[in-house]
Design an enzyme around this catalytic site. Sequence first.
Site, PDB file in Angstrom:
ATOM      1  N   CYS A 122       0.898  -1.188  -0.156  1.00  0.00           N
ATOM      2  CA  CYS A 122      -0.056  -0.183  -0.129  1.00  0.00           C
ATOM      3  C   CYS A 122       0.796   1.422   0.087  1.00  0.00           C
ATOM      4  O   CYS A 122       0.409   2.351  -0.309  1.00  0.00           O
ATOM      5  CB  CYS A 122      -0.976   0.034   1.193  1.00  0.00           C
ATOM      6  SG  CYS A 122      -0.003  -0.095   2.654  1.00  0.00           S
ATOM      7  N   ARG A 182       4.195   1.466  -1.385  1.00  0.00           N
ATOM      8  CA  ARG A 182       5.259   1.387  -2.387  1.00  0.00           C
ATOM      9  C   ARG A 182       4.924   0.439  -3.439  1.00  0.00           C
ATOM     10  O   ARG A 182       4.337  -0.515  -3.190  1.00  0.00           O
ATOM     11  CB  ARG A 182       6.521   1.057  -1.693  1.00  0.00           C
ATOM     12  CG  ARG A 182       6.684  -0.297  -1.260  1.00  0.00           C
ATOM     13  CD  ARG A 182       8.078  -0.739  -0.673  1.00  0.00           C
ATOM     14  NE  ARG A 182       8.331   0.117   0.609  1.00  0.00           N
ATOM     15  CZ  ARG A 182       9.110   1.355   0.829  1.00  0.00           C
ATOM     16  NH1 ARG A 182       9.925   1.646  -0.228  1.00  0.00           N
ATOM     17  NH2 ARG A 182       9.218   1.815   1.818  1.00  0.00           N
ATOM     18  N   PRO A 225       7.735  -4.385  11.027  1.00  0.00           N
ATOM     19  CA  PRO A 225       8.033  -5.526  10.775  1.00  0.00           C
ATOM     20  C   PRO A 225       7.497  -6.329   9.403  1.00  0.00           C
ATOM     21  O   PRO A 225       8.039  -7.161   8.916  1.00  0.00           O
ATOM     22  CB  PRO A 225       7.725  -6.410  11.956  1.00  0.00           C
ATOM     23  CG  PRO A 225       6.770  -5.739  12.594  1.00  0.00           C
ATOM     24  CD  PRO A 225       6.736  -4.491  12.126  1.00  0.00           C
ATOM     25  N   ALA A 255     -15.147  -2.159  14.901  1.00  0.00           N
ATOM     26  CA  ALA A 255     -13.948  -2.968  14.163  1.00  0.00           C
ATOM     27  C   ALA A 255     -13.602  -1.850  13.014  1.00  0.00           C
ATOM     28  O   ALA A 255     -13.564  -2.615  11.923  1.00  0.00           O
ATOM     29  CB  ALA A 255     -14.949  -4.045  13.421  1.00  0.00           C
ATOM     30  N   GLY A 256     -13.206  -0.874  13.307  1.00  0.00           N
ATOM     31  CA  GLY A 256     -12.622  -0.015  12.527  1.00  0.00           C
ATOM     32  C   GLY A 256     -10.838  -0.061  12.342  1.00  0.00           C
ATOM     33  O   GLY A 256     -10.808  -1.285  12.744  1.00  0.00           O
ATOM     34  N   GLU A 257     -10.464   0.908  11.711  1.00  0.00           N
ATOM     35  CA  GLU A 257      -8.916   0.565  11.256  1.00  0.00           C
ATOM     36  C   GLU A 257      -8.136   0.265  12.497  1.00  0.00           C
ATOM     37  O   GLU A 257      -7.446  -0.717  12.733  1.00  0.00           O
ATOM     38  CB  GLU A 257      -8.613   1.580  10.620  1.00  0.00           C
ATOM     39  CG  GLU A 257      -7.100   1.537  10.199  1.00  0.00           C
ATOM     40  CD  GLU A 257      -6.577   2.695   9.334  1.00  0.00           C
ATOM     41  OE1 GLU A 257      -5.264   2.626   9.021  1.00  0.00           O
ATOM     42  OE2 GLU A 257      -7.329   3.738   9.229  1.00  0.00           O
ATOM     43  N   MET A 258      -8.379   0.993  13.796  1.00  0.00           N
ATOM     44  CA  MET A 258      -7.625   1.037  14.859  1.00  0.00           C
ATOM     45  C   MET A 258      -7.850  -0.135  15.649  1.00  0.00           C
ATOM     46  O   MET A 258      -6.924  -1.081  15.877  1.00  0.00           O
ATOM     47  CB  MET A 258      -7.968   2.198  15.827  1.00  0.00           C
ATOM     48  CG  MET A 258      -6.976   2.410  16.800  1.00  0.00           C
ATOM     49  SD  MET A 258      -5.512   3.093  16.481  1.00  0.00           S
ATOM     50  CE  MET A 258      -5.928   4.857  16.115  1.00  0.00           C
TER      51      MET A 258
END
Length: 429
Positions: free
Chosen positions: A50, A52, A111, A186-189
Amino acid sequence: MSFFALGVNHQTASVELREQIAFNPERLSQILAEQSHNHDLNDMVVVSTCNRTEVYAMTDNADMVLNWLAQSNGIDVKQLLNHVYRYENADAVSHLMRVASGLDSLMLGEPQILGQVKSALSIAKNSEVVSPNLNRIFEYAFYAAKRVRSETAVGSHAVSMGYAVAQLALQVFSKPDQLTIMVVAAGEMNSLVAKHLAEMGVAKVLICNRGTERAEKLAQEIAHRVDVEIIPFNQLAENLYRADVISSCTGSLHQIISYADVKTALKKRRYQQMLMVDLAVPRDIEPKVEDLDGVYLYGVDDLQSVIDENLAQRRQAAVEAEVMVNQLVTQLVTRQKVREAGSTIHAFRQKSEEMSQQELEHALHRIRSGEDSAEVLKDFSHRLTQKLLHPTSILLREAAQAEDPDHFEWMQEKLDDIFQCQRKPKFSK
């Protein structure tokens, strides 16, 4: 043949442009398989995430790589020119090592990128577009990334909210494999929280979300690692007692987890400790909950201060990591030069052997024809010496005529050293 790294990333291109030149694994496999028949460009690895899209290739023409990247995605190459970076040979090796080590990531030291680069190499190898030389460079980059990870602290401190929550859970509870986690929304965070904890081996994840679509999507993404259960949002309070760790991030305008709800949950748990993390602004959890014995409540500000400190430590560790990468690049480039010199020496020796054989056959023919053997051998020695020294003489003459005298002086010094070593008498014991 040179080694090139060419592409765009989060620093040089907008997300819209990155989306235009991104590859998914299936399409990339197909395109690379077709590329294997292109003799001009068939030694390459494409890393596409997402943040590069980069092409690493062994070629004599970097412009060909740029054109391939544009054509493969159906865009005008002019769209890329102002956004593409290009590295060659040692600089390209350095860039690859930095990428694999997480030193070039949006989130310093993250990582996941190493696994993504390994996956990119695997796709290219399966498509038969990776030479042994290109494979060696990537394997050495993986070795460099492992060294950076194990010998520096560049990846050892939590610098994202999701990872910080996961690390916090490990600090509070000694046995992650016995933990039940609840994510409220259930969002991105919270998706990152759930994924990090699933990777750390927790027993179960409860997903409580207002709608089912996002909850089901998150459940599918982590179900291969952990037991998952979706809970209706209107049953949040009555299920709080089941969770050891609760991470809430709903974006609601009102607090959704009350002091009374948590107090009841604690009683049902027989006062076993709970870790509650409120990632929402405005807050989801009533602040008074912090007063309950057995409850550890952390808010966004608490975690942000830890993250800021950890990010500073990562940046300090990154300086050490950059020095290590530079050393490893030098080692790899030196090894490649020695390998290339070995093939050149082998070719030179082979050519010398051919010349020696030709002169020997010429001398033997003369002896068989009745010429004096002593004179023939004398002439044989002279002719062979002249032929063998001819390439060295040309190099010395060209070095002496060059603008930079250092090269000639270096060759002269090395030849003197070689001849002196050869003149040293050998003593028998």
